[in-house]
Scaffold this motif. Structure first.
Motif, mmCIF file in Angstrom:
data_model
loop_
_atom_site.group_PDB
_atom_site.id
_atom_site.type_symbol
_atom_site.label_atom_id
_atom_site.label_comp_id
_atom_site.label_asym_id
_atom_site.label_seq_id
_atom_site.Cartn_x
_atom_site.Cartn_y
_atom_site.Cartn_z
ATOM 1 N N ASN A 35 -4.600 -3.543 1.689
ATOM 2 C CA ASN A 35 -5.424 -2.378 1.382
ATOM 3 C C ASN A 35 -5.023 -1.225 2.295
ATOM 4 O O ASN A 35 -4.418 -1.420 3.347
ATOM 5 C CB ASN A 35 -6.921 -2.690 1.472
ATOM 6 C CG ASN A 35 -7.360 -3.031 2.872
ATOM 7 O OD1 ASN A 35 -7.299 -2.189 3.769
ATOM 8 N ND2 ASN A 35 -7.810 -4.261 3.075
ATOM 9 N N SER A 90 -13.558 -3.508 1.282
ATOM 10 C CA SER A 90 -13.488 -3.933 -0.110
ATOM 11 C C SER A 90 -12.055 -3.831 -0.604
ATOM 12 O O SER A 90 -11.243 -3.093 -0.057
ATOM 13 C CB SER A 90 -14.408 -3.073 -0.975
ATOM 14 O OG SER A 90 -13.902 -1.758 -1.032
ATOM 15 N N GLU A 91 -11.751 -4.566 -1.644
ATOM 16 C CA GLU A 91 -10.411 -4.565 -2.210
ATOM 17 C C GLU A 91 -10.134 -3.295 -3.011
ATOM 18 O O GLU A 91 -9.009 -2.861 -3.137
ATOM 19 C CB GLU A 91 -10.203 -5.789 -3.110
ATOM 20 C CG GLU A 91 -10.171 -7.092 -2.351
ATOM 21 C CD GLU A 91 -8.993 -7.171 -1.392
ATOM 22 O OE1 GLU A 91 -7.877 -6.758 -1.757
ATOM 23 O OE2 GLU A 91 -9.197 -7.625 -0.265
ATOM 24 N N PRO A 112 -2.532 -9.512 -6.811
ATOM 25 C CA PRO A 112 -3.766 -10.145 -6.303
ATOM 26 C C PRO A 112 -3.545 -11.589 -5.847
ATOM 27 O O PRO A 112 -4.169 -12.044 -4.895
ATOM 28 C CB PRO A 112 -4.733 -10.094 -7.490
ATOM 29 C CG PRO A 112 -4.213 -9.008 -8.354
ATOM 30 C CD PRO A 112 -2.728 -8.977 -8.157
ATOM 31 N N SER A 116 -3.898 -13.127 -1.931
ATOM 32 C CA SER A 116 -4.794 -14.238 -1.602
ATOM 33 C C SER A 116 -4.110 -15.347 -0.799
ATOM 34 O O SER A 116 -4.771 -16.287 -0.360
ATOM 35 C CB SER A 116 -5.386 -14.831 -2.884
ATOM 36 O OG SER A 116 -4.380 -15.498 -3.623
#
Length: 177
Positions: A35, A90-91, A112, A116
């Motif tokens: 991010n 937040s993403e 994504p 992770s």
């Protein structure tokens, strides 16, 4: 940029390096952190550490590799004591997203899943497929053996394949980025 008691030549050399390396440093930080806010912090911390070690960095055979290792080590060390993180971001970025062409959208579908991965697996994937480093260069950056890099990449790709589903090759998709 930074206050200094070092000779003006050292400070000027650092400022020149920092200005020329910022785009690459931020891009790599973003790929590691996932991010914008954390990427900016990571890039700034890396530049701070680079400044403190500028005499060694500037004498290195490959200053970019030296700084890349600093960046990767900072990223990995920030993920060790998770209880010390003061805030969770937040993403979703606050700015609106623009629509891109179909090609990048398809490739970004993998992101994504990469985000992770555990920090070390993510670092190997970013350095290999996004930064296009060899296994030997990644091993030097992470301070481990090439065999460890291969093993970590294998586990990361296996996790990505499981997350995406059968019939896809995340290694091939990530190389297109």
């Amino acid at each position: 940029m930074f206050t200094t008691t070092r000779p003006a030549q050292d400070a000027a050399g650092f400022e020149e390096y920092a200005a020329s390396a910022w785009a690459w440093l931020y891009r790599c930080s973003y790929l590691l952190a996932g991010n914008h806010a954390d990427a900016e912090d990571l890039a700034q911390q890396t530049l701070e550490q680079t400044y403190r070690s500028w005499s060694r960095v500037s004498r290195a055979d490959n200053p970019t590799a030296y700084v890349r290792r600093m960046l990767t080590n900072l990223h990995l060390s920030q993920h060790r004591p998770r209880a010390r993180r003061l805030e969770v971001l937040s993403e979703a970025p606050p700015e609106p997203r623009t629509t891109a062409a179909a090609g990048p959208e398809e490739r970004m579908a993998l992101w994504p899943h990469v985000a992770s991965l555990p920090p070390r697996q993510r670092a190997v994937i970013v350095l290999r497929y996004y930064e296009q480093l060899s296994e030997r260069e990644i091993a030097e950056t992470l301070g481990c053996s090439p065999g460890n890099v291969k093993s970590t990449a294998h586990h990361a790709l296996r996790s990505l394949r499981a997350a995406i589903g059968p019939g896809t090759d995340p290694g091939e998709e990530a190389r297109d980025e």
